[in-house]
Design an enzyme around this catalytic site. Sequence first.
Site, PDB file in Angstrom:
ATOM      1  N   ASP A 134       3.274  47.609  28.007  1.00 38.89           N
ATOM      2  CA  ASP A 134       4.053  46.941  26.969  1.00 38.89           C
ATOM      3  C   ASP A 134       3.384  47.135  25.605  1.00 38.89           C
ATOM      4  O   ASP A 134       2.165  47.003  25.473  1.00 38.89           O
ATOM      5  CB  ASP A 134       4.152  45.447  27.304  1.00 38.89           C
TER       6      ASP A 134
ATOM      7  N   GLU B  58      -8.983  57.883  38.973  1.00 45.16           N
ATOM      8  CA  GLU B  58      -9.949  57.569  40.020  1.00 45.16           C
ATOM      9  C   GLU B  58      -9.274  57.226  41.341  1.00 45.16           C
ATOM     10  O   GLU B  58      -9.898  57.286  42.402  1.00 45.16           O
ATOM     11  CB  GLU B  58     -10.827  56.384  39.593  1.00 45.16           C
TER      12      GLU B  58
END
Length: 530
Positions: free
Chosen positions: A214, A263
Site C-alpha cells: 500500500d 530468500e
Amino acid sequence: MTQELTSPSPAPQAPAPHRGPGWWRDAVIYQVYVRSFADSNGDGIGDLRGVCGRLPYLKALGVDAVWLTPFYASPQADGGYDVADYRAVDPLFGSLDDARDLIGAAHDAGLRVIIDIVPNHTSDRHPWFQDPALARERYVFRPGKGERGELPPNDWESIFGGPAWTRTDRGDWYLHLFAPEQPDLNWDNPDVHAEFAAIMRFWLDLGVDGFRIDVAHGMVKAPGLPDIGHGEQARLVGSQVLPFFDQDGVHAIHRTWRRLLDEYDGERIGVAEAWAPSAERLALYVRPDELHQAFNFHYLRASWDVTELRGVIDESLAAMRPVGAPATWVLSNHDVVRHRTRLGGGLDRARAAALLMLALPGSAYLYQGEELGLPEVTDLPDEARQDPSFFRANGQDGFRDGCRVPLPWSGDLPPYGFGSGGSWLPQPADWAPLTVEAQTGDPGSTLELYRTALDLRRRLPGLGDGEISWQPAPEGLLAFRRPGVLCTVNTLGRAAALPLPGKPLLSSAPVTIDGASAVVPGDSCTWWAI
C-alpha cells in the site's frame, strides 16, 4: 448465409503449461475486499471464513491468485488501512487460525495468496504511537509555524482533504497523508525498517505468496519537507513527483524487500501500489532488483477512446520492456468508481473493456464483483457511508463506499446470500439478476463471459505474457494480434463492419458473420482464432 455468434465455446484441449518462470507474469489476480466478500457469522461484515468458504467459486472462475485487503487488528478508521497490530487478525474478520486455514485451503485449491501490507502509516492506536517517546522517533513530527507554533509545519494536504498535519497536546504536529488516525511513519529510523522486515517474515513463514504494498510510493519524504504551493493536492497525485510521493528514496526500501522475498522459495512477490506521473517512473519500481509488479493506474484512468487506449497500452509495454517486467492491467478496485459506471456506456462497454484487458500481454487484476457486471452504487444514504474521505472538507466525493457494497451471491432480496445478518452497506433492491446464482449457467451472462475468457486465456498459448502487434482497423476500432489470436475492439456506439478476421472464439456481444465480412456491435470486443 448470415450467421450470428454470441459466445462461441472453444474446442476442448489440455491446459497449457505455464510459459517459463515467474507465475505472476501472466497471472490473473482477484482482489477480495474482505469486509464485502462473504460473511460467515451473520454480523453483516465479510470475514476470512467467508472467503475460505467461497474459494471453490474463485477456483471455478479461473483466477490464479487472490489478493486480500487488510484484515489486521485495527480501529477501522479507514477500512483496516489503519493497522494497530500487523501480526494479529482483527476479531471482525476472524482469528490468526482462520488466516492460516485460508492460506492452506487456497493452496490446496491451486490458488496463491497475496496480502496487503501498509508501510507508509499505522493506526494512531499502534503501540508505537501510543508511547510519546517512541512516537517522536518513529513517526514524522515537526514544530509548527507562527509565533506560537499554531500553524502547520508546511502546506501539505491530506489525500482525504484538509491539512496533512494534526497538532498534539504538546504543541508539535504529526504528519498524516491520509486520515488523522493514520500517522505517517518515519522511514529515516532503522527501527521502522527492522519492524517491517520482521512483519513480512512473519507472514511469509505462514505461507503467503506475496504482498501488495500500500502506498509504495509514499514512505520517503523530500528533505526539509518543502511547501508545494498548490491547493487541491490530491488531484496532483499520479501527475507529478510530489515532496511526499514518488521520491527516489523509496527504491532503496523496495530493493531491501526484494532481497528478503528472494530468500523464500515458491516465487514470493511484491506488488507496488505506486502512483507515478509516467509509465517510465512506474517502471522504476519493477527493475530486476526491486518489486515484481506495479499497478498500472495510467491504464485504469484511460477513457474509452481508441487513441487514448492505444497510447497507454503502447506506453505501458514500452516502459516495462527495458526492465524486463510484465505490464499489469486493471479496470476497477476498492478505491475507484467501478468501471461499468466510470467508463459510461453501461454493461456493454464494461464487458468489452474486460475482454480487451484480458487479451493484453502481462498480468490482469480483477476486482470482486466486476465479473458480475456490478455498477457503482451512487445513491447510498449519507448515514450509511463510512469512507473517511466523505467526512472531510474538500475531500473526495465518498464514492469509495459505492464500490465496496457487499457482493450478491444468491436469492431475490438483500443481502443476497452475503450472510444471514444483512450487510454493512445497503445493497440495491434491483441486484437480484446480478447474483452469482442468477448468472451461473446463463451463456449470455457477464459471469459466464469472464469464466470463458479466463479459461481461454489459460489454455491458449498466445495469451498472457508476450508482445502484441497492432493491425489496421476502421476508424473507432482497435485490432491487435497475439500469437494465434486477433483481438478487435469497437469503441463506437454503433456497429461496424470489417473483413472477417478469422474464426470467432469469444465476443462480449453477438457478432454477425456474412460471408467474408463480420459486423461487430458498438462497444464490443471479440477474440478471433487466426
